[in-house]
Design a protein around this motif. Structure first.
Motif, PDB file in Angstrom:
ATOM      1  N   THR A 225      48.096  -1.585  33.799  1.00 32.84           N
ATOM      2  CA  THR A 225      47.786  -0.229  33.310  1.00 32.84           C
ATOM      3  C   THR A 225      46.499  -0.224  32.496  1.00 32.84           C
ATOM      4  N   LEU A 229      43.042   1.632  33.486  1.00 27.97           N
ATOM      5  CA  LEU A 229      42.513   2.631  32.560  1.00 27.97           C
ATOM      6  C   LEU A 229      41.059   2.329  32.197  1.00 27.97           C
ATOM      7  N   PHE A 240      41.420   8.824  37.509  1.00 27.88           N
ATOM      8  CA  PHE A 240      42.169   8.743  36.246  1.00 27.88           C
ATOM      9  C   PHE A 240      43.660   8.999  36.455  1.00 27.88           C
ATOM     10  N   PRO A 243      45.931   5.459  36.474  1.00 28.38           N
ATOM     11  CA  PRO A 243      46.440   4.930  35.195  1.00 28.38           C
ATOM     12  C   PRO A 243      47.335   5.932  34.470  1.00 28.38           C
TER      13      PRO A 243
END
Length: 609
Positions: A225, A229, A240, A243
């Protein structure tokens, strides 16, 4: 005792001076912190104005690092000041104990008061002006209860007593260590709690968090994660939403069994301070060398399943608990969602439980035992002239004391010799009111309690068998149960007769028995009771105003008479509180009534018309 007082005062002065020195250093450090901040701000303004931004950044970082270091140093200094203050207070209390002011100590063990106990209520073991108030320095819940057990239970064998005696002798010589050990316990901000819920917590397992796939996923999922990100934010090559989706998944994972984790948080918050105190006490214990078997046996048990020290394991538990406590932090929610921090902590906790959970209770009980023995060691250190009892393993019950006094009478103590050896089984104590009969019985009983606990006794010589102590001295009505004081006395005496009749070794102390009935029944009942008890293995003492009972000495060789007497000086009644052989020949009730201001002349005239 005078040498003890001098040493305590000297140590108190030393810690007072140390506290003053630390206080000055603390003030200087506080001023230096302000100076660092002021200088840093001034330098930052100057560098900003001169547009020297690189140097500005360096100065800001250096100032921040220096300030943080000073903060930690100041916190440590404040803790040392608190420690010095506690050591000063410990020595101050020790002086007060030696001066007879111990009855002002707040912890008197009143929660342990039990009117139905075979002897503790009659012998003032707990409550105001009690033995517990006199000697107790245990601060943990377990330590106080272990001391209570030592003072209320008859030991099973002499070896247990002898091992505690050796430990008490050794601890008495370790004054500095005992005081540091006590100071660690006093660092607790509040009273130490009952650890039973803590024991249950560390022994309740959750195998889910020990599964390898759970551990691997807990590490892998947050790492993926965070990577996604950062890639999305820094490069834009990944949407986006990917994530974000992972964060939603992690949020859902955290929502599962949330209440269970909340319970862990609440327990961590409840016991965090206690665990820190246990850590420092265990550290003190593990770092000290002992020679007595009992202390070394306790120390040898301070290991977990991997043979790692209790100190190290409690330190790990303390850190895990601090992590769990941090859930109340405002930034924790974001951090938790991002890294699944709850799961990491629960995995650490489960690993700790597996390796050390089953041993925590034994570790804390070991510390409690040390606290209890350290309390007894105070008597040895403050009263080096007191005797360490000799425990006799024999079928015949014996009680032999030379120059024995009541340990709680630290001011005007009068000592007496006392001996109960075969064929004698009952000492019949007579004497006028206020002459010292009840005090003698309590002195014998409370010294027995100390002897069985492993402590020294208030005597020059003390030899005894292992016996169950039973008393009948301070009996009152029980309105709730509709029991009169006389019937309550009968129930207590019945228990004594039954225990003695079973062939058990009983040491009985009976004070003014059957005083709740008429003189004829009182005399007959007391005579039958004494003769009954003399047929058993048990021994004891009976005080009475019934001088006719003294005739038992001629009828039964198992009974021996002793008495106290008074004398008059300048028309005032005086007592020397010395025990003498034979029956009492004096009475003083009328005189005491006159002394109290009661006009008895009319009563005497009515009796003699």
């Amino acid at each position: 005792m005078n040498s003890s007082i001098k040493l305590y005062k000297k140590r108190k002065d030393t810690y007072d001076r140390l506290f003053q020195k630390q206080s000055k250093a603390s003030n200087h450090l506080s001023n230096f912190r302000l100076l660092v901040i002021a200088a840093g701000i001034a330098a930052a303004i100057f560098l900003y104005v001169t547009k020297n931004y690189i140097l500005l950044l360096g100065v800001a970082i250096a100032t921040l690092i220096l300030f943080i270091c000073l903060v930690f140093r100041h916190e440590k200094l404040i803790k040392n000041m608190e420690y010095s203050s506690l050591l000063s207070k410990i020595n101050e209390d020790s002086v007060r104990r030696c001066n007879g002011e111990w009855n002002q100590f707040p912890d008197d063990g009143k929660e342990f008061l039990d009117e139905n106990h075979p002897y503790s209520y009659d012998l003032d073991i707990f409550g105001t002006n009690s033995l517990f108030q006199f000697i107790n320095t245990a601060k943990t819940y377990t330590g106080r209860h272990i001391l209570k057990t030592l003072l209320t239970h008859c030991p099973a064998n002499s070896s247990d007593i002898q091992q505690r005696q050796e430990a008490v002798e050794e601890l008495a010589e370790k004054l500095g260590w005992r005081q540091r050990f006590l100071a660690e316990a006093l660092m607790a901000k509040n009273s130490m709690q009952n650890p039973e819920e803590l024991f249950a917590w560390v022994n309740k397992r959750n195998p889910f968090f020990m599964k390898p796939w759970v551990i691997h996923l807990t590490r892998l999922v947050p790492a993926v994660t965070v990577l996604l990100l950062l890639t999305s934010l820094l490069t834009g090559r990944i949407s986006f939403y990917i994530p974000a989706f992972m964060l939603i998944v992690q949020f859902i994972l955290l929502a599962v069994n949330r209440k269970e984790r909340e319970r862990n948080f609440l327990l961590a918050k409840k016991y965090s301070e206690d665990i820190k105190v246990y850590y420092h006490m265990i550290k003190q214990f593990e770092n000290e060398k002992f020679s007595s078997n009992f202390m070394n046996e306790l120390k040898s048990g301070m290991l977990n399943s991997e043979k790692k020290t209790a100190c190290r394991q409690i330190d790990k538990l303390s850190k895990i608990v601090e992590n769990l406590k941090s859930r109340s932090n405002a930034f924790y929610l974001v951090f938790n969602i991002l890294f699944l921090w709850d799961f990491h902590n629960l995995i650490l906790l489960e690993k700790w439980k597996e390796k050390s959970g089953p041993f925590l209770k034994a570790w804390i009980e070991a510390i409690g035992n040390v606290e209890a023995l350290a309390s007894l060691a105070i008597l040895r250190f403050d009263n080096p002239e007191w005797a360490m009892p000799e425990i006799v393993v024999d079928r015949e019950c014996i009680f032999e004391a030379k120059n024995m006094g009541h340990p709680l009478l630290t001011g005007h103590r009068v000592n007496n010799d006392l001996q109960i050896l075969s064929p004698v089984r009952t000492l019949l104590i007579t004497g006028s009111n206020m002459s010292g009969k009840s005090t003698l019985l309590r002195a014998a009983g409370i010294n027995l309690v100390l002897a069985y606990a492993g402590a020294p006794v208030c005597a020059d010589f003390f030899r005894l068998s292992i016996m169950q102590i039973h008393t009948c001295m301070r009996i009152s009505d029980n309105l709730r149960k509709s029991i009169s004081s006389f019937y309550a006395e009968l129930l207590r005496i019945k228990t004594i007769v039954l225990e003695a009749g079973k062939g058990k070794n009983v040491f009985y102390l009976l004070d003014e028995i059957f005083k709740g009935t008429n003189s004829r029944d009182r005399h007959l009942g007391a005579k039958v009771l004494i003769q009954k008890l003399c047929t058993t293995k048990s021994i004891g003492m009976v005080s009475t105003h019934d001088l006719e009972l003294c005739g038992l000495e001629k009828e039964n060789k198992a009974v021996k008479n002793y008495h106290f007497q008074e004398y008059y000086n300048d028309n005032k009644i005086c007592f020397d509180y010395k025990l003498r052989p034979g029956a009492s020949t004096t009475r003083n009730a009328i005189y005491l009534m006159k002394l109290a201001g009661i006009d008895v002349d009319d009563m005497e005239d009515s009796e003699n018309p």
